[in-house]
Design an enzyme around this catalytic site. Structure first.
Site, mmCIF file in Angstrom:
data_model
loop_
_atom_site.group_PDB
_atom_site.id
_atom_site.type_symbol
_atom_site.label_atom_id
_atom_site.label_comp_id
_atom_site.label_asym_id
_atom_site.label_seq_id
_atom_site.Cartn_x
_atom_site.Cartn_y
_atom_site.Cartn_z
ATOM 1 N N GLY A 165 26.674 34.468 4.321
ATOM 2 C CA GLY A 165 25.804 33.657 3.483
ATOM 3 C C GLY A 165 26.140 32.190 3.604
ATOM 4 O O GLY A 165 27.225 31.825 4.062
ATOM 5 N N GLU A 166 25.180 31.387 3.202
ATOM 6 C CA GLU A 166 25.406 29.943 3.234
ATOM 7 C C GLU A 166 24.795 29.375 1.967
ATOM 8 O O GLU A 166 23.629 29.635 1.666
ATOM 9 C CB GLU A 166 24.741 29.325 4.461
ATOM 10 C CG GLU A 166 25.140 27.896 4.645
ATOM 11 C CD GLU A 166 24.875 27.406 6.071
ATOM 12 O OE1 GLU A 166 24.230 28.142 6.839
ATOM 13 O OE2 GLU A 166 25.320 26.292 6.385
ATOM 14 N N GLY A 167 25.587 28.703 1.198
ATOM 15 C CA GLY A 167 25.061 28.198 -0.072
ATOM 16 C C GLY A 167 25.373 26.729 -0.235
ATOM 17 O O GLY A 167 25.821 26.062 0.698
ATOM 18 N N GLY A 170 29.198 25.996 0.541
ATOM 19 C CA GLY A 170 29.882 26.284 1.800
ATOM 20 C C GLY A 170 29.275 27.472 2.525
ATOM 21 O O GLY A 170 28.230 28.002 2.135
ATOM 22 N N VAL A 172 29.925 31.355 4.213
ATOM 23 C CA VAL A 172 30.775 32.522 3.991
ATOM 24 C C VAL A 172 30.712 33.451 5.201
ATOM 25 O O VAL A 172 29.631 33.745 5.721
ATOM 26 C CB VAL A 172 30.321 33.273 2.716
ATOM 27 C CG1 VAL A 172 31.216 34.462 2.446
ATOM 28 C CG2 VAL A 172 30.300 32.343 1.519
ATOM 29 N N LYS A 192 35.426 31.824 2.865
ATOM 30 C CA LYS A 192 34.421 30.797 2.534
ATOM 31 C C LYS A 192 34.985 29.456 2.967
ATOM 32 O O LYS A 192 36.076 29.065 2.543
ATOM 33 C CB LYS A 192 34.133 30.777 1.039
ATOM 34 C CG LYS A 192 33.027 29.804 0.672
ATOM 35 C CD LYS A 192 32.920 29.588 -0.824
ATOM 36 C CE LYS A 192 31.881 30.475 -1.449
ATOM 37 N NZ LYS A 192 31.620 30.150 -2.859
ATOM 38 N N ASP A 307 26.972 30.632 -13.455
ATOM 39 C CA ASP A 307 26.016 30.934 -12.389
ATOM 40 C C ASP A 307 25.867 32.454 -12.255
ATOM 41 O O ASP A 307 25.905 32.993 -11.150
ATOM 42 C CB ASP A 307 26.523 30.308 -11.076
ATOM 43 C CG ASP A 307 25.413 30.132 -10.053
ATOM 44 O OD1 ASP A 307 24.231 30.275 -10.430
ATOM 45 O OD2 ASP A 307 25.719 29.881 -8.874
HETATM 46 N N1 LIG Z 1 34.482 39.310 -1.707
HETATM 47 C C1 LIG Z 1 33.336 39.495 -1.068
HETATM 48 N N2 LIG Z 1 33.095 40.670 -0.463
HETATM 49 C C2 LIG Z 1 31.950 40.871 0.205
HETATM 50 N N3 LIG Z 1 30.979 39.958 0.327
HETATM 51 C C3 LIG Z 1 31.141 38.776 -0.255
HETATM 52 C C4 LIG Z 1 32.328 38.466 -0.982
HETATM 53 N N4 LIG Z 1 32.232 37.212 -1.427
HETATM 54 C C5 LIG Z 1 31.044 36.753 -1.019
HETATM 55 N N5 LIG Z 1 30.367 37.681 -0.316
HETATM 56 C C6 LIG Z 1 29.052 37.548 0.307
HETATM 57 O O1 LIG Z 1 28.833 36.203 0.641
HETATM 58 C C7 LIG Z 1 27.658 35.720 0.009
HETATM 59 C C8 LIG Z 1 27.841 34.276 -0.399
HETATM 60 O O2 LIG Z 1 28.952 34.175 -1.274
HETATM 61 P P1 LIG Z 1 29.019 33.065 -2.424
HETATM 62 O O3 LIG Z 1 27.902 33.278 -3.364
HETATM 63 O O4 LIG Z 1 30.377 33.063 -2.958
HETATM 64 O O5 LIG Z 1 28.765 31.765 -1.570
HETATM 65 P P2 LIG Z 1 28.069 30.407 -1.953
HETATM 66 O O6 LIG Z 1 28.267 29.507 -0.797
HETATM 67 O O7 LIG Z 1 28.556 29.935 -3.238
HETATM 68 O O8 LIG Z 1 26.567 30.841 -2.080
HETATM 69 P P3 LIG Z 1 25.508 30.366 -3.164
HETATM 70 O O9 LIG Z 1 25.605 28.893 -3.285
HETATM 71 O O10 LIG Z 1 24.207 30.842 -2.571
HETATM 72 O O11 LIG Z 1 25.828 31.097 -4.426
HETATM 73 C C9 LIG Z 1 27.418 36.651 -1.158
HETATM 74 O O12 LIG Z 1 26.075 36.719 -1.501
HETATM 75 C C10 LIG Z 1 27.954 37.957 -0.645
HETATM 76 O O13 LIG Z 1 26.967 38.621 0.102
#
Ligand SMILES: Nc1ncnc2c1ncn2[C@@H]1O[C@H](COP(=O)(O)OP(=O)(O)OP(=O)(O)O)[C@@H](O)[C@H]1O
Length: 589
Positions: A165-167, A170, A172, A192, A307
């Site tokens: 994922g990309e949010g 950062g 991931v 991440k 969130d």
């Molecule tokens: N511990 C974990 N185990 C499995 N998958 C994970 C884990 N942590 C994160 N992910 C996957 O990575 C994705 C993105 O993680 P996270 O929400 O922490 O990132 P982000 O950059 O903050 O994204 P956003 O800004 O969209 O919320 C999650 O939707 C999930 O699919």
């Protein structure tokens, strides 16, 4: 009263020597006996010097010849000792009036009622949410200890795999460890690469790992990489890989909630009921309970997630339960980390109407030590945890109503609710009239067992945070606490009817308000929306008893004191120390 040097002897020899004021003295007879029944000895004032403790008084006791000899010897020594100023201080001696030494009140630790009350008060404050005392223990003992024994990682120890994922904060990746010795338990990891707030997210995850590790994804480590090719610092965060599905993924499946049943109950465990509202209700209840338990743990340690949404709730294949992820926007109210009252970081789809977890009048967090000491007061004033409860209420709604599971459905719900002043009953009247299959299915689930699900949902989705239910109270709600096969117990039914009657009281006020609004006045032409909102939010006036009024005054005073202190600390932080801080003006504001 005679000033003399007194000495008492026992069969064991000399036991006491001091300059004393003998109030009623025993006489040492020529035959070596005490004749008096009582010997009251006043030791010299503060800092009095003397030797020995324990006076053999009040008992006719034979003073041996040896004792008499010792008396004379010690009298000489006594002068010498006092002469050079040597002697035990009064603090370690039993100075003061001595009336029958054995009957003297003990001068050590004593338990008194005010003492107990004060101790209970202090302990209650120190342990009240978010927990000042556990916070200090965590900050000054657990955190440094953990830091000492945790393995350290570098980016060379990791091999990055698929992007997950990309949010906003950062990117991931799924990852594996190249240096297997670093962790005892092998298995896939998640990395991440955070460009912003990385250090805060790592700090928050470490806090959660120590305080309530089962509620969130299993955090491994966080480290700063300043060798990034992009030339800017990146913070790497490492978790264990929990599983491939978030609640959002599972909810997107047409078979929801049955697709979750096997995951949380185990294969074939749900087949005892035919597919229908009752079975769906059982699954939703289990999911909601798991998320509420995780949130309750986070909140009890002073962390507000800010969130909460299906994308940030992951199904853990290891524990077979739902866990919370992504603490990037979380705020630690215990020490004020990442708490910026006016900052807007939230997902508008799931965010509560107040948008801020703390009143915008609450100044930004003071230094950690002061923030920690004030945290129970600020927590009670703002109840910031209720922000997450609203978001979870919306998730509950989405789970029950299939038409609200996609973005457009949720956005239109938010619009409808806002137009109805966040009144869920009005929203229900609106959508029930539409006779849609999805809506009917949702209400069928929520109305089971006398409508406990609907009651809980209304308690979660309320305009005012203060009126929303807390995570712990929600877990004790009749929706979860059922008396086995018979559904609700008598007590639960009573509680439910009480809740309903109190709500009717509010509805009565709403009705009067709307009548007033419709009638308006000739000169002004009715009330403005803001005035109406204000009136609706006001508690119906109850007869004030003396206790209630006193309580209200005490709360008002407490709130004012906290605001004054916090505002002053804020000024000091902003460097306005030079200006004179006028406490009185602040207090009056
Ligand atoms: N511990 C974990 N185990 C499995 N998958 C994970 C884990 N942590 C994160 N992910 C996957 O990575 C994705 C993105 O993680 P996270 O929400 O922490 O990132 P982000 O950059 O903050 O994204 P956003 O800004 O969209 O919320 C999650 O939707 C999930 O699919």
């Amino acid at each position: 009263m005679v000033m003399e040097t007194a000495m008492a002897c026992t069969s064991g020899g000399v036991v006491a020597l001091a300059d004393v004021t003998v109030v009623r003295a025993a006489q040492l007879t020529s035959r070596g006996r005490f004749t008096g029944q009582k010997l009251v000895v006043r030791w010299p004032g503060a800092g009095g010097k003397g030797l020995g403790v324990g006076v053999g008084v009040g008992v006719r006791r034979k003073a041996s010849v040896g004792c008499r000899a010792s008396f004379e010897l010690v009298e000489h020594l006594h002068g010498l000792v006092l002469g050079v100023g040597v002697g035990l201080p009064c603090t370690v001696m039993e100075c003061g009036d001595v009336v029958y030494r054995s009957t003297l009140p003990r001068q050590g630790f004593q338990i008194t009622t005010p003492g107990v009350a004060l101790t209970v008060l202090i302990v209650t404050y120190l342990w009240a949410t978010p927990g000042v005392a556990p916070g200090f223990w965590d900050m000054f003992v657990l955190a440094p200890l953990e830091n000492l024994f945790r393995p350290r990682f570098r980016k060379e120890d990791l091999s990055l795999g698929k992007k997950l994922g990309e949010g906003a904060f950062g990117t991931v990746y799924k990852a594996s460890l190249t240096n297997k010795q670093l962790l005892k338990k092998d298995g896939p990891l998640v990395v991440k690469k955070a460009n912003e707030y990385g250090a805060v997210e790592a700090w928050m995850n470490e806090r959660v790992r120590r305080a309530c590790r089962k509620s969130c994804a299993d955090f491994v480590h966080g480290f700063l990489d300043d060798t990034s090719s992009k030339g800017k610092e990146e913070f790497w965060l490492l978790w264990r890989y929990e599983g491939k599905a978030t609640l959002a993924d599972l909810m997107a499946n047409k078979d929801f909630p049955y697709n979750v049943e096997e995951l949380i109950l185990g294969p074939g465990k749900g087949d005892d009921l035919p597919r229908g509202p009752e079975r769906q209700n059982r699954i939703l209840r289990t999911i909601l309970r798991q998320i509420l338990s995780a949130l309750a743990q986070l909140h009890s340690t002073g962390i507000v997630h800010r969130d909460v949404k299906p994308q940030n709730i992951i199904y853990s294949e290891d524990t077979k339960s739902f866990k919370i992820i992504d603490l990037g926007a979380a705020a630690d109210l215990r020490v004020g980390i990442n708490y910026i009252p006016k900052e807007f970081l939230l997902d508008p789809r799931y965010s509560a109407p107040e948008q801020y977890i703390m009143s915008t009048q609450t100044p930004s967090a003071p230094p950690p030590i002061i923030a920690a000491a004030l945290s129970p007061v600020l927590w009670q004033m703002n109840l910031p945890d209720r922000f997450d409860i609203y978001s979870l209420g919306l998730i509950f709604l989405q789970m029950a109503f299939p038409n609200l599971r996609n973005d457009s459905g949720l956005i239109s719900f938010n619009r409808q609710l806002k137009r109805r002043d966040y009144d869920m009953v009005q929203w229900r009247n609106l959508v029930e009239a539409k006779q849609s299959q999805d809506i009917r299915q949702g209400f069928e689930i929520l109305d089971m067992d006398g409508g406990v699900g609907w009651e809980l949902l209304k308690d979660m989705v309320r305009f005012k945070g203060r009126k929303r239910i807390s995570a712990n109270a929600a877990l004790a709600h009749p929706y979860f606490v059922r008396a086995g096969l018979f559904g609700l117990s008598g007590m639960q039914k009573l509680r439910l009817s009480l809740m309903r009657s109190s709500e009717q009281e509010n509805e009565g006020v709403d009705w009067v308000t709307s009548l007033m609004a419709k009638s308006g006045t000739e000169s002004v032409g009715g009330f403005t929306e803001a005035q109406l909102q204000n009136m609706r939010e006001k508690e119906p006036r109850r007869k004030g008893s003396i206790q209630r009024n006193a309580m209200a005054q005490a709360l008002k005073l407490q709130r004012k004191a906290a605001q004054t202190i916090a505002a002053t600390v804020d000024d000091i932080q902003k460097g306005e120390v030079g200006k004179r801080v006028n406490w009185w003006n602040r207090w009056q504001n």
